[in-house]
Design an enzyme around this catalytic site. Sequence first.
Site, PDB file in Angstrom:
ATOM      1  N   ASN A 233     -18.320  12.027 -21.102  1.00  0.00           N
ATOM      2  CA  ASN A 233     -17.473  11.114 -21.877  1.00  0.00           C
ATOM      3  C   ASN A 233     -17.109  11.776 -23.200  1.00  0.00           C
ATOM      4  OD1 ASN A 233     -16.205   8.608 -22.632  1.00  0.00           O
ATOM      5  ND2 ASN A 233     -17.967   8.179 -23.937  1.00  0.00           N
TER       6      ASN A 233
ATOM      7  N   HIS B  42     -16.234  10.600 -27.098  1.00  0.00           N
ATOM      8  CA  HIS B  42     -16.340   9.434 -27.970  1.00  0.00           C
ATOM      9  C   HIS B  42     -15.840   9.829 -29.365  1.00  0.00           C
ATOM     10  CE1 HIS B  42     -17.812   5.583 -29.376  1.00  0.00           C
ATOM     11  NE2 HIS B  42     -18.269   6.212 -30.437  1.00  0.00           N
TER      12      HIS B  42
ATOM     13  N   SER C  57     -17.432  13.503 -30.228  1.00  0.00           N
ATOM     14  CA  SER C  57     -18.573  14.038 -29.470  1.00  0.00           C
ATOM     15  C   SER C  57     -18.248  14.011 -27.981  1.00  0.00           C
ATOM     16  CB  SER C  57     -19.815  13.161 -29.676  1.00  0.00           C
ATOM     17  OG  SER C  57     -20.093  12.966 -31.042  1.00  0.00           O
TER      18      SER C  57
ATOM     19  N   ASP D 156     -22.908   5.059 -25.050  1.00  0.00           N
ATOM     20  CA  ASP D 156     -22.608   6.132 -26.010  1.00  0.00           C
ATOM     21  C   ASP D 156     -23.873   6.851 -26.475  1.00  0.00           C
ATOM     22  OD1 ASP D 156     -19.887   5.497 -25.854  1.00  0.00           O
ATOM     23  OD2 ASP D 156     -20.040   4.035 -27.477  1.00  0.00           O
TER      24      ASP D 156
HETATM   25  C1  GAR Z   1      -9.860   8.374 -27.485  1.00  0.00           C
HETATM   26  O1  GAR Z   1      -9.918   8.437 -28.884  1.00  0.00           O
HETATM   27  C2  GAR Z   1     -11.253   8.385 -26.886  1.00  0.00           C
HETATM   28  O2  GAR Z   1     -12.161   9.194 -27.585  1.00  0.00           O
HETATM   29  C3  GAR Z   1     -11.627   6.928 -27.022  1.00  0.00           C
HETATM   30  O3  GAR Z   1     -10.465   6.221 -26.680  1.00  0.00           O
HETATM   31  C4  GAR Z   1      -9.325   7.015 -27.024  1.00  0.00           C
HETATM   32  C5  GAR Z   1      -8.475   7.124 -25.801  1.00  0.00           C
HETATM   33  O4  GAR Z   1      -7.263   7.769 -26.085  1.00  0.00           O
HETATM   34  N1  GAR Z   1     -12.730   6.605 -26.173  1.00  0.00           N
HETATM   35  C6  GAR Z   1     -13.649   5.705 -26.492  1.00  0.00           C
HETATM   36  O5  GAR Z   1     -13.629   5.046 -27.504  1.00  0.00           O
HETATM   37  C7  GAR Z   1     -14.756   5.553 -25.461  1.00  0.00           C
HETATM   38  N2  GAR Z   1     -15.819   4.788 -25.992  1.00  0.00           N
HETATM   39  P1  GAR Z   1      -6.454   8.492 -24.931  1.00  0.00           P
HETATM   40  O6  GAR Z   1      -6.249   7.454 -23.827  1.00  0.00           O
HETATM   41  O7  GAR Z   1      -5.142   8.856 -25.568  1.00  0.00           O
HETATM   42  O8  GAR Z   1      -7.227   9.668 -24.454  1.00  0.00           O
END
Ligand code: GAR
Length: 211
Positions: A103, A105, A132, A141
């Site tokens: 994942n 985060h 991360s 997480d």
């Molecule tokens: C990203 O910032 C990712 O790190 C976060 O959601 C966004 C998705 O953007 N993920 C989380 O918060 C997971 N807990 P994206 O769809 O443009 O990749």
Amino acid sequence: MKRYVILISGRGSNMVSLLDAGLPGICAAVISNRADAAGLAAATSRGIATAVIDHRGFASRTEFDAALAAEIEQHQPDLVLLAGFMRILGDDFVRRFEGRLLNIHPSLLPAFPGVKTHAQALAAGVRLHGCSVHFVTPALDGGPIIAQAAVPVQAGDDEASLGRRVLAEEHRLYPRVARWFLEGKVRLVAGRVQLAGEIAAGGSLHVPQID
Ligand code: GAR
């Protein structure tokens, strides 16, 4: 060739950074829990098979997880990448894919798990924020961290400006870690991250230059 599957819920910019990185593997499918995820079109335009498993169609998390796992297993992946996948996955699902489930985060874990991480960082007044990449375990997480990129918080930052700079680092970090995994340079061994020598010697931390 190793095979990987990407799970998304929305925009899919991390998915695009993975697909466009020329990784040493085949992206077998992109799977979303939402039919309206913008990332699905970006995957299709790159010739990648897509599937939607809508969580709203299931009476329980367990049933959704089972359907998602069955869809993933069809593609026989060596690696499953959560890329903005915004559903909490149950213990059974996580254990089934443990060691091949990653994942990204948007915080320097273990600080700021959950959502609204940039707002959390600004409220806490930290000077360094970031992202991360970690192995997924049943703790939300909370799995073993493989690599992090740090982003300085600047005077005048708001959620959007800080989030943009963190996202730019996400797009660099995630493909790098995915490549390591596909090259066999990172593994989960007895609950701990094992990195190949050249990565362990500093390559898993990206830090900004600060005068
Ligand atoms: C990203 O910032 C990712 O790190 C976060 O959601 C966004 C998705 O953007 N993920 C989380 O918060 C997971 N807990 P994206 O769809 O443009 O990749």
